[in-house]
Write a protein that holds these residues in place. Structure first.
Motif, PDB file in Angstrom:
ATOM      1  N   TYR A 113     -19.979 -42.850 -28.921  1.00 48.17           N
ATOM      2  CA  TYR A 113     -19.729 -43.150 -27.515  1.00 48.17           C
ATOM      3  C   TYR A 113     -18.302 -42.783 -27.143  1.00 48.17           C
ATOM      4  O   TYR A 113     -17.396 -42.800 -27.971  1.00 48.17           O
ATOM      5  CB  TYR A 113     -20.005 -44.628 -27.194  1.00 48.17           C
ATOM      6  CG  TYR A 113     -18.915 -45.564 -27.657  1.00 48.17           C
ATOM      7  CD1 TYR A 113     -17.858 -45.904 -26.808  1.00 48.17           C
ATOM      8  CD2 TYR A 113     -18.931 -46.098 -28.937  1.00 48.17           C
ATOM      9  CE1 TYR A 113     -16.851 -46.748 -27.232  1.00 48.17           C
ATOM     10  CE2 TYR A 113     -17.930 -46.943 -29.362  1.00 48.17           C
ATOM     11  CZ  TYR A 113     -16.891 -47.265 -28.510  1.00 48.17           C
ATOM     12  OH  TYR A 113     -15.890 -48.094 -28.941  1.00 48.17           O
ATOM     13  N   ILE A 114     -18.130 -42.431 -25.887  1.00 47.76           N
ATOM     14  CA  ILE A 114     -16.809 -42.198 -25.305  1.00 47.76           C
ATOM     15  C   ILE A 114     -16.743 -43.052 -24.048  1.00 47.76           C
ATOM     16  O   ILE A 114     -17.583 -42.922 -23.157  1.00 47.76           O
ATOM     17  CB  ILE A 114     -16.590 -40.708 -24.968  1.00 47.76           C
ATOM     18  CG1 ILE A 114     -16.692 -39.850 -26.230  1.00 47.76           C
ATOM     19  CG2 ILE A 114     -15.246 -40.511 -24.268  1.00 47.76           C
ATOM     20  CD1 ILE A 114     -16.657 -38.352 -25.980  1.00 47.76           C
ATOM     21  N   ALA A 115     -15.778 -43.944 -24.000  1.00 48.14           N
ATOM     22  CA  ALA A 115     -15.577 -44.841 -22.859  1.00 48.14           C
ATOM     23  C   ALA A 115     -14.107 -44.764 -22.452  1.00 48.14           C
ATOM     24  O   ALA A 115     -13.279 -44.253 -23.217  1.00 48.14           O
ATOM     25  CB  ALA A 115     -15.958 -46.269 -23.244  1.00 48.14           C
ATOM     26  N   PRO A 116     -13.762 -45.259 -21.283  1.00 52.04           N
ATOM     27  CA  PRO A 116     -12.355 -45.206 -20.863  1.00 52.04           C
ATOM     28  C   PRO A 116     -11.412 -45.948 -21.814  1.00 52.04           C
ATOM     29  O   PRO A 116     -10.272 -45.533 -22.001  1.00 52.04           O
ATOM     30  CB  PRO A 116     -12.362 -45.890 -19.486  1.00 52.04           C
ATOM     31  CG  PRO A 116     -13.745 -45.732 -18.981  1.00 52.04           C
ATOM     32  CD  PRO A 116     -14.618 -45.766 -20.204  1.00 52.04           C
ATOM     33  N   ASP A 117     -11.894 -47.025 -22.436  1.00 53.04           N
ATOM     34  CA  ASP A 117     -11.029 -47.833 -23.289  1.00 53.04           C
ATOM     35  C   ASP A 117     -11.087 -47.493 -24.775  1.00 53.04           C
ATOM     36  O   ASP A 117     -10.209 -47.885 -25.533  1.00 53.04           O
ATOM     37  CB  ASP A 117     -11.353 -49.316 -23.094  1.00 53.04           C
ATOM     38  CG  ASP A 117     -12.787 -49.658 -23.488  1.00 53.04           C
ATOM     39  OD1 ASP A 117     -13.642 -48.756 -23.471  1.00 53.04           O
ATOM     40  OD2 ASP A 117     -13.049 -50.837 -23.807  1.00 53.04           O
ATOM     41  N   SER A 118     -12.117 -46.776 -25.215  1.00 54.09           N
ATOM     42  CA  SER A 118     -12.239 -46.466 -26.644  1.00 54.09           C
ATOM     43  C   SER A 118     -13.345 -45.443 -26.868  1.00 54.09           C
ATOM     44  O   SER A 118     -14.077 -45.084 -25.955  1.00 54.09           O
ATOM     45  CB  SER A 118     -12.552 -47.740 -27.448  1.00 54.09           C
ATOM     46  OG  SER A 118     -13.818 -48.252 -27.087  1.00 54.09           O
ATOM     47  N   SER A 119     -13.463 -45.017 -28.110  1.00 55.22           N
ATOM     48  CA  SER A 119     -14.580 -44.167 -28.523  1.00 55.22           C
ATOM     49  C   SER A 119     -14.876 -44.483 -29.976  1.00 55.22           C
ATOM     50  O   SER A 119     -14.022 -44.962 -30.716  1.00 55.22           O
ATOM     51  CB  SER A 119     -14.247 -42.679 -28.346  1.00 55.22           C
ATOM     52  OG  SER A 119     -13.133 -42.319 -29.131  1.00 55.22           O
ATOM     53  N   GLY A 120     -16.136 -44.231 -30.380  1.00 59.62           N
ATOM     54  CA  GLY A 120     -16.501 -44.513 -31.760  1.00 59.62           C
ATOM     55  C   GLY A 120     -17.999 -44.599 -31.951  1.00 59.62           C
ATOM     56  O   GLY A 120     -18.782 -44.156 -31.109  1.00 59.62           O
ATOM     57  N   LEU A 121     -18.398 -45.199 -33.051  1.00 56.78           N
ATOM     58  CA  LEU A 121     -19.794 -45.347 -33.431  1.00 56.78           C
ATOM     59  C   LEU A 121     -20.460 -46.440 -32.602  1.00 56.78           C
ATOM     60  O   LEU A 121     -19.895 -47.514 -32.398  1.00 56.78           O
ATOM     61  CB  LEU A 121     -19.868 -45.705 -34.918  1.00 56.78           C
ATOM     62  CG  LEU A 121     -21.242 -45.956 -35.532  1.00 56.78           C
ATOM     63  CD1 LEU A 121     -22.101 -44.690 -35.487  1.00 56.78           C
ATOM     64  CD2 LEU A 121     -21.085 -46.435 -36.974  1.00 56.78           C
ATOM     65  N   SER A 122     -21.660 -46.167 -32.121  1.00 53.81           N
ATOM     66  CA  SER A 122     -22.455 -47.144 -31.389  1.00 53.81           C
ATOM     67  C   SER A 122     -23.807 -47.272 -32.088  1.00 53.81           C
ATOM     68  O   SER A 122     -24.461 -46.272 -32.373  1.00 53.81           O
ATOM     69  CB  SER A 122     -22.663 -46.685 -29.945  1.00 53.81           C
ATOM     70  OG  SER A 122     -23.548 -47.553 -29.274  1.00 53.81           O
ATOM     71  N   LEU A 123     -24.214 -48.511 -32.374  1.00 50.43           N
ATOM     72  CA  LEU A 123     -25.493 -48.768 -33.028  1.00 50.43           C
ATOM     73  C   LEU A 123     -26.308 -49.747 -32.205  1.00 50.43           C
ATOM     74  O   LEU A 123     -25.759 -50.607 -31.521  1.00 50.43           O
ATOM     75  CB  LEU A 123     -25.276 -49.357 -34.433  1.00 50.43           C
ATOM     76  CG  LEU A 123     -24.467 -48.518 -35.408  1.00 50.43           C
ATOM     77  CD1 LEU A 123     -24.222 -49.296 -36.698  1.00 50.43           C
ATOM     78  CD2 LEU A 123     -25.158 -47.201 -35.694  1.00 50.43           C
ATOM     79  N   SER A 124     -27.617 -49.619 -32.284  1.00 56.06           N
ATOM     80  CA  SER A 124     -28.516 -50.588 -31.662  1.00 56.06           C
ATOM     81  C   SER A 124     -29.850 -50.540 -32.391  1.00 56.06           C
ATOM     82  O   SER A 124     -30.063 -49.725 -33.277  1.00 56.06           O
ATOM     83  CB  SER A 124     -28.706 -50.301 -30.167  1.00 56.06           C
ATOM     84  OG  SER A 124     -29.554 -49.195 -29.977  1.00 56.06           O
ATOM     85  N   ALA A 125     -30.750 -51.418 -31.973  1.00 52.61           N
ATOM     86  CA  ALA A 125     -32.086 -51.482 -32.569  1.00 52.61           C
ATOM     87  C   ALA A 125     -33.148 -51.511 -31.476  1.00 52.61           C
ATOM     88  O   ALA A 125     -34.188 -52.109 -31.632  1.00 52.61           O
ATOM     89  CB  ALA A 125     -32.208 -52.701 -33.475  1.00 52.61           C
ATOM     90  N   TYR A 126     -32.854 -50.873 -30.344  1.00 48.73           N
ATOM     91  CA  TYR A 126     -33.788 -50.776 -29.213  1.00 48.73           C
ATOM     92  C   TYR A 126     -34.121 -52.126 -28.604  1.00 48.73           C
ATOM     93  O   TYR A 126     -35.187 -52.311 -28.061  1.00 48.73           O
ATOM     94  CB  TYR A 126     -35.059 -50.028 -29.611  1.00 48.73           C
ATOM     95  CG  TYR A 126     -34.794 -48.578 -29.923  1.00 48.73           C
ATOM     96  CD1 TYR A 126     -34.693 -47.648 -28.913  1.00 48.73           C
ATOM     97  CD2 TYR A 126     -34.624 -48.161 -31.236  1.00 48.73           C
ATOM     98  CE1 TYR A 126     -34.430 -46.319 -29.190  1.00 48.73           C
ATOM     99  CE2 TYR A 126     -34.365 -46.829 -31.524  1.00 48.73           C
ATOM    100  CZ  TYR A 126     -34.260 -45.912 -30.499  1.00 48.73           C
ATOM    101  OH  TYR A 126     -33.993 -44.608 -30.778  1.00 48.73           O
ATOM    102  N   LYS A 127     -33.209 -53.074 -28.680  1.00 49.03           N
ATOM    103  CA  LYS A 127     -33.436 -54.388 -28.080  1.00 49.03           C
ATOM    104  C   LYS A 127     -32.532 -54.629 -26.880  1.00 49.03           C
ATOM    105  O   LYS A 127     -32.448 -55.742 -26.396  1.00 49.03           O
ATOM    106  CB  LYS A 127     -33.201 -55.485 -29.116  1.00 49.03           C
ATOM    107  CG  LYS A 127     -34.289 -55.602 -30.150  1.00 49.03           C
ATOM    108  CD  LYS A 127     -34.025 -56.820 -31.006  1.00 49.03           C
ATOM    109  CE  LYS A 127     -35.192 -57.129 -31.899  1.00 49.03           C
ATOM    110  NZ  LYS A 127     -34.933 -58.304 -32.721  1.00 49.03           N
ATOM    111  N   GLY A 128     -31.820 -53.625 -26.426  1.00 43.59           N
ATOM    112  CA  GLY A 128     -30.947 -53.794 -25.280  1.00 43.59           C
ATOM    113  C   GLY A 128     -29.567 -54.314 -25.633  1.00 43.59           C
ATOM    114  O   GLY A 128     -28.729 -54.491 -24.767  1.00 43.59           O
ATOM    115  N   GLN A 129     -29.313 -54.580 -26.887  1.00 43.46           N
ATOM    116  CA  GLN A 129     -28.006 -55.066 -27.337  1.00 43.46           C
ATOM    117  C   GLN A 129     -27.344 -53.975 -28.150  1.00 43.46           C
ATOM    118  O   GLN A 129     -27.909 -53.496 -29.114  1.00 43.46           O
ATOM    119  CB  GLN A 129     -28.166 -56.321 -28.190  1.00 43.46           C
ATOM    120  CG  GLN A 129     -26.877 -56.847 -28.775  1.00 43.46           C
ATOM    121  CD  GLN A 129     -25.893 -57.310 -27.722  1.00 43.46           C
ATOM    122  OE1 GLN A 129     -26.236 -58.042 -26.821  1.00 43.46           O
ATOM    123  NE2 GLN A 129     -24.659 -56.869 -27.822  1.00 43.46           N
ATOM    124  N   GLY A 130     -26.136 -53.581 -27.746  1.00 44.71           N
ATOM    125  CA  GLY A 130     -25.400 -52.560 -28.478  1.00 44.71           C
ATOM    126  C   GLY A 130     -24.316 -53.163 -29.347  1.00 44.71           C
ATOM    127  O   GLY A 130     -23.821 -54.260 -29.084  1.00 44.71           O
TER     128      GLY A 130
END
Length: 194
Positions: free
Chosen positions: A149-166
């Motif tokens: 992910y790339i966001a205004p405040d940071s970037s890095g690894l993003s994980l989820s399990a398809y439950k809407g929670q990152g």
């Protein structure tokens, strides 16, 4: 009086929008290993913590494991359990041994495309770069989803399990998780004999 009615209507609208965004988690089918591990007669007969990644926002722990069930065929399955946690949520993902190489390769694919993705023109301040292995728009399976992910405040690894929670890991790369999964694959191979 008129302004009180407008404020009440606006509050009602915002409340309904907020509730719509926090709706119930849809039912997800378990992976084969998760379904096997959930059988009442199944038992973890061997496990080894292989690695973890921690950030200020979240933690992921990868455990290699063997599960046996003397009653239900197949009588043995091996793979990994991925424990995800942040301040708001926890989740466990089970991936069977047969899926691990594809997941590792997909993480490496994401890693190899990050620099090119960073150079692309941004149409949004929040962007995610993933791999086809993690794209399951029609399957409702409780499995791993990974992206950079790339966001205004940071970037890095993003994980989820398809439950809407990152689960975000600023300043961490997909290659770090790929390395941990490779180590888990080696442990599974050593202990499960496949």
């Amino acid at each position: 009086m008129r302004s009180a009615v407008i404020v009440a209507a606006l509050c009602g609208f915002l409340l309904s929008v907020g509730l719509a965004q926090v709706g119930p988690t849809p039912y997800l089918q378990p992976t084969r290993l998760e379904a096997f591990a959930g059988q009442p007669t199944a038992k973890v007969t061997w496990s080894k913590g292989v690695g973890q990644i921690e950030s200020d926002e979240a933690r992921v722990i990868v455990t290699a494991l063997m599960i046996k069930d003397a009653v239900q065929p197949p009588h043995q399955m091996c793979g990994i359990r991925i424990d995800l946690a942040n301040q708001n949520a926890r989740d466990q993902i089970y991936l069977e041994e047969a899926k691990l190489e594809a997941v590792r390769k997909a993480l490496e694919e994401i890693e190899s495309g990050i620099e090119g993705y960073r150079k692309e023109p941004a149409d949004s301040p929040y962007r995610y770069y993933g791999a086809a292995e993690f794209w399951h728009p029609h399957l409702k399976v409780h499995t791993l989803n990974a992206a950079y992910y790339i966001a205004p405040d940071s970037s890095g690894l993003s994980l989820s399990a398809y439950k809407g929670q990152g689960f975000r890991f600023p300043d961490h790369r997909p290659s770090e998780l790929a390395k941990v999964i490779r180590m888990a694959m080696d442990e599974v191979k050593r202990h499960c004999g496949n």
